[in-house]
Scaffold this motif. Structure first.
Motif, mmCIF file in Angstrom:
data_model
loop_
_atom_site.group_PDB
_atom_site.id
_atom_site.type_symbol
_atom_site.label_atom_id
_atom_site.label_comp_id
_atom_site.label_asym_id
_atom_site.label_seq_id
_atom_site.Cartn_x
_atom_site.Cartn_y
_atom_site.Cartn_z
ATOM 1 N N PHE A 40 0.788 -1.232 0.000
ATOM 2 C CA PHE A 40 0.000 0.000 0.000
ATOM 3 C C PHE A 40 0.823 1.286 0.000
ATOM 4 C CE2 PHE A 40 -2.965 -3.292 0.886
ATOM 5 C CZ PHE A 40 -4.073 -2.894 0.168
ATOM 6 N N GLY A 41 2.098 1.196 0.402
ATOM 7 C CA GLY A 41 2.953 2.380 0.326
ATOM 8 C C GLY A 41 3.156 2.779 -1.129
ATOM 9 N N SER A 42 3.547 1.814 -1.962
ATOM 10 C CA SER A 42 3.796 2.157 -3.364
ATOM 11 C C SER A 42 2.485 2.522 -4.067
ATOM 12 C CB SER A 42 4.502 1.013 -4.092
ATOM 13 O OG SER A 42 3.685 -0.105 -4.146
ATOM 14 N N LEU A 43 1.386 1.856 -3.664
ATOM 15 C CA LEU A 43 0.087 2.214 -4.261
ATOM 16 C C LEU A 43 -0.283 3.656 -3.936
ATOM 17 C CD1 LEU A 43 -2.594 -0.595 -3.905
ATOM 18 C CD2 LEU A 43 -1.855 0.611 -5.951
ATOM 19 N N ALA A 44 -0.025 4.048 -2.681
ATOM 20 C CA ALA A 44 -0.313 5.440 -2.282
ATOM 21 C C ALA A 44 0.524 6.386 -3.143
ATOM 22 C CB ALA A 44 -0.011 5.644 -0.805
ATOM 23 N N GLY A 45 1.773 6.009 -3.389
ATOM 24 C CA GLY A 45 2.653 6.850 -4.202
ATOM 25 C C GLY A 45 2.109 7.000 -5.618
ATOM 26 N N ILE A 46 1.600 5.895 -6.181
ATOM 27 C CA ILE A 46 1.058 5.959 -7.547
ATOM 28 C C ILE A 46 -0.218 6.807 -7.564
ATOM 29 C CG2 ILE A 46 0.038 4.571 -9.396
ATOM 30 C CD1 ILE A 46 2.167 2.412 -8.573
ATOM 31 N N ALA A 47 -1.039 6.657 -6.523
ATOM 32 C CA ALA A 47 -2.257 7.480 -6.435
ATOM 33 C C ALA A 47 -1.867 8.966 -6.402
ATOM 34 C CB ALA A 47 -3.065 7.106 -5.193
ATOM 35 N N LEU A 48 -0.799 9.277 -5.665
ATOM 36 C CA LEU A 48 -0.348 10.685 -5.595
ATOM 37 C C LEU A 48 0.049 11.195 -6.975
ATOM 38 C CD1 LEU A 48 0.473 13.152 -3.832
ATOM 39 C CD2 LEU A 48 2.717 12.104 -3.570
ATOM 40 N N ILE B 254 7.542 11.331 9.892
ATOM 41 C CA ILE B 254 7.392 11.985 8.574
ATOM 42 C C ILE B 254 6.058 11.547 7.949
ATOM 43 C CG2 ILE B 254 8.342 12.209 6.221
ATOM 44 C CD1 ILE B 254 11.132 11.742 7.462
ATOM 45 N N GLY B 255 5.714 10.264 8.147
ATOM 46 C CA GLY B 255 4.429 9.754 7.651
ATOM 47 C C GLY B 255 3.257 10.530 8.236
ATOM 48 N N VAL B 256 3.294 10.782 9.541
ATOM 49 C CA VAL B 256 2.176 11.500 10.168
ATOM 50 C C VAL B 256 2.111 12.938 9.616
ATOM 51 C CG1 VAL B 256 1.100 12.218 12.340
ATOM 52 C CG2 VAL B 256 2.371 10.072 12.252
ATOM 53 N N ILE B 257 3.284 13.546 9.393
ATOM 54 C CA ILE B 257 3.288 14.907 8.816
ATOM 55 C C ILE B 257 2.658 14.857 7.410
ATOM 56 C CG2 ILE B 257 4.750 16.840 8.045
ATOM 57 C CD1 ILE B 257 6.753 15.996 10.262
ATOM 58 N N ILE B 258 3.012 13.826 6.634
ATOM 59 C CA ILE B 258 2.410 13.664 5.294
ATOM 60 C C ILE B 258 0.889 13.604 5.430
ATOM 61 C CG2 ILE B 258 2.110 12.097 3.330
ATOM 62 C CD1 ILE B 258 4.972 11.214 3.631
ATOM 63 N N TYR B 259 0.432 12.837 6.413
ATOM 64 C CA TYR B 259 -1.016 12.686 6.574
ATOM 65 C C TYR B 259 -1.679 14.041 6.854
ATOM 66 C CZ TYR B 259 -5.567 11.231 7.955
ATOM 67 O OH TYR B 259 -6.933 11.120 8.005
ATOM 68 N N PHE B 260 -1.059 14.838 7.736
ATOM 69 C CA PHE B 260 -1.605 16.171 8.037
ATOM 70 C C PHE B 260 -1.714 17.008 6.762
ATOM 71 C CE2 PHE B 260 -0.690 15.936 12.729
ATOM 72 C CZ PHE B 260 -1.919 16.423 13.149
ATOM 73 N N VAL B 261 -0.658 16.992 5.952
ATOM 74 C CA VAL B 261 -0.666 17.816 4.728
ATOM 75 C C VAL B 261 -1.720 17.284 3.745
ATOM 76 C CG1 VAL B 261 0.739 18.853 2.895
ATOM 77 C CG2 VAL B 261 1.790 18.324 5.079
ATOM 78 N N MET B 262 -1.874 15.941 3.713
ATOM 79 C CA MET B 262 -2.904 15.351 2.846
ATOM 80 C C MET B 262 -4.293 15.845 3.235
ATOM 81 S SD MET B 262 -1.934 11.334 2.670
ATOM 82 C CE MET B 262 -3.576 10.815 2.152
ATOM 83 N N VAL B 263 -4.540 15.883 4.545
ATOM 84 C CA VAL B 263 -5.855 16.326 5.034
ATOM 85 C C VAL B 263 -6.100 17.766 4.568
ATOM 86 C CG1 VAL B 263 -7.151 16.943 7.124
ATOM 87 C CG2 VAL B 263 -5.919 14.766 7.012
ATOM 88 N N GLY B 264 -5.088 18.621 4.750
ATOM 89 C CA GLY B 264 -5.220 20.025 4.341
ATOM 90 C C GLY B 264 -5.474 20.134 2.844
ATOM 91 N N ALA C 30 7.612 16.047 -1.900
ATOM 92 C CA ALA C 30 8.937 16.217 -1.279
ATOM 93 C C ALA C 30 9.002 15.420 0.036
ATOM 94 C CB ALA C 30 9.213 17.695 -1.033
ATOM 95 N N LEU C 31 7.911 15.451 0.789
ATOM 96 C CA LEU C 31 7.895 14.708 2.055
ATOM 97 C C LEU C 31 7.994 13.197 1.812
ATOM 98 C CD1 LEU C 31 5.174 16.721 4.000
ATOM 99 C CD2 LEU C 31 7.569 16.484 4.663
ATOM 100 N N VAL C 32 7.346 12.729 0.728
ATOM 101 C CA VAL C 32 7.422 11.299 0.398
ATOM 102 C C VAL C 32 8.868 10.919 0.084
ATOM 103 C CG1 VAL C 32 6.764 9.539 -1.306
ATOM 104 C CG2 VAL C 32 5.032 11.052 -0.354
ATOM 105 N N PHE C 33 9.576 11.844 -0.560
ATOM 106 C CA PHE C 33 10.985 11.602 -0.851
ATOM 107 C C PHE C 33 11.772 11.409 0.459
ATOM 108 C CE2 PHE C 33 15.297 12.935 -1.876
ATOM 109 C CZ PHE C 33 15.547 12.135 -2.979
ATOM 110 N N LEU C 34 11.524 12.289 1.438
ATOM 111 C CA LEU C 34 12.202 12.153 2.743
ATOM 112 C C LEU C 34 11.804 10.842 3.426
ATOM 113 C CD1 LEU C 34 11.907 15.753 4.289
ATOM 114 C CD2 LEU C 34 13.799 14.748 3.019
#
Ligand code: HEM
Length: 413
Positions: A46-54, A130-140, A206-210
């Protein structure tokens, strides 16, 4: 384990570039020969799937922006025009709308997988944070995007959510006016929301890269939660996991296509096909499905400021997981009591999702309060206590030992 030697490139162009900037060697190291635990199951897709969805969201978004007009008088009409008159405009919009749901679904499964298998534990704490920060930005980002079509639900969701800052002592009212660029949600609000909705996906990228950098430093966890100890514990990423990820992607695209072509408005609210009207409040203001659990937590507290604080805390608390969970065993597979509490917590999350869609009255409110209390108790009471009292099962000595033990049993049978 010894580091892999750089490949010798036969193609002269690749050789020329790689000598000056070893990008092909880097890709070879991180995507081809990258040693990956040999026992990863499908929850690791699901990590790579999330990346493809992005990536799908960014591409379809760029095309949407070519036709969208961020103005209060034209936004709604520009989306209608896109749907009816632009070649394949409907397709671009339905791809974008439905891929958001796929993205959130993948990320929720990805997070829950991490929680079950203890992927947040040392040394992967930073990867998790970093994942949780990604989630916050996704929500926004998702919230900002939902406002853009300027339908009734867009407008009123923007009004409800931005008004959440008003109970902040001293600065609340001023802050709301500053966010709106006026005395309520208006044209200035729409324009800044569009600008930020275009920007934030790049921040996520960029966050996914980190995130991946941290992952490739600590390497993947696995269903057993034991560290990789020898070469036999791993497989090269390609072709084993590239193929497994490709299969998962195929299945996900079939499901996504069903929604895009046969049920495109399943996750949408019909009232959002009515243009925004500041003079008419819809009967129920319901957010998208992926926000519902947090909306239920917001409404569980009678005090508005308390609700807002608790809603933020309900996500922020994930960041503290590596320190709240004191168990020395990583994977839920060897934690017989934790396993049960994990599923009860998931059920509680689903219950909150359902409650978020219900009107805030009567038993729904009481249930919401109990479900919220349990949500937090899981993190601050149950997990720390389990760390002390749970009797865990013996953990295999290595991944390869556990895999061959399975084969031995099968052979004996
Ligand atoms: C845009 C969103 C995200 C993308 C594209 C993404 C991508 C990835 C990828 C490709 C992997 C490696 C494959 C896998 O383990 O599934 C991974 C691992 C991981 N991610 Fe994410 N991720 C995202 C969001 C998150 C979030 C929100 C969290 C947690 C709150 C998180 C936590 C983790 C952890 C702990 C791992 C290591 C898992 C393990 O090895 O067991 N990720 N991520």
């Amino acid at each position: 384990m010894s580091s892999t030697p750089s490949p010798v490139w036969s193609n002269p162009a690749i050789k020329w570039v790689d000598r000056r900037m070893p990008i092909f060697s880097l890709m070879h190291k991180e995507l081809i020969v990258y040693p990956t635990p040999r026992n990863l199951n499908y929850w690791w897709n699901f990590g790579s799937l999330a990346g493809i969805a992005l990536v799908i969201l960014i591409f379809s978004g760029i095309f949407l922006a070519m036709h969208y007009v961020p103005h209060e008088d034209m936004a709604f009409a520009s989306v209608e025009r896109l749907m009816r008159e632009v070649n394949s405009g409907w397709l671009i919009r339905f791809i974008h709308m439905n891929t958001v749901s796929l993205f959130f679904l993948c990320v929720y499964i990805h997070i829950f997988r991490g929680m079950y298998y203890g992927s947040y534990k040392a040394p992967r704490e930073l990867l998790w944070i970093i994942g949780v920060i990604i989630y916050f930005v996704m929500v926004g980002t998702a919230f900002l995007g939902y406002v853009l079509p300027w339908g009734q639900m867009s407008f009123w969701a923007a009004t409800v959510i931005t008004s959440l800052v008003t109970p902040i002592p001293l600065v609340g009212e001023e802050l709301a006016i500053w966010l709106w660029g006026g005395f309520g949600v208006n044209n200035a609000t729409l324009q800044r929301f569009f600008s930020l909705h275009y920007l934030l996906p790049m921040v996520i990228f960029a966050l996914v890269f980190l995130h991946l950098w941290a992952l490739h430093t600590t390497k993947s966890n696995n269903p057993l939660g034991v560290d990789v100890k020898k070469k036999a514990d791993t497989l090269p990423f390609h072709p084993y996991y590239t193929m497994k990820d490709a299969f998962g992607l195929g299945v996900a695209l079939v499901v996504l296509s069903y929604f895009i072509f046969f049920n495109p408005n399943y996750f949408n609210h019909s009232i959002n096909y009515v243009m925004a009207d500041p003079m008419v409040t819809p009967e129920h203001i319901v957010p998208e499905w992926y926000f519902l659990p947090f909306y239920a937590i917001l409404r569980a507290i009678p005090d508005k400021l308390g609700g807002v604080v608790l809603m933020f805390l309900s996500i922020l608390i994930w960041m503290a997981l590596p320190w709240l969970d004191r168990s020395r065993v990583r994977s839920g597979k060897f934690r017989p009591v934790f396993k049960w509490f994990f599923w009860v917590w998931v059920a509680d999350f689903v219950l909150l999702t359902w409650l978020g869609a219900m009107p805030a009255e009567g038993t729904y409110v009481t249930m919401g309060q109990w479900a919220t209390a349990y949500y937090f108790a899981h993190f601050v009471v149950i997990l720390p206590l389990l760390g002390w009292f749970e009797k865990t099962k013996p953990v295999p000595e290595s991944i390869s030992a556990a895999v061959t033990a399975g084969h031995d049993k099968e052979a004996a049978a």
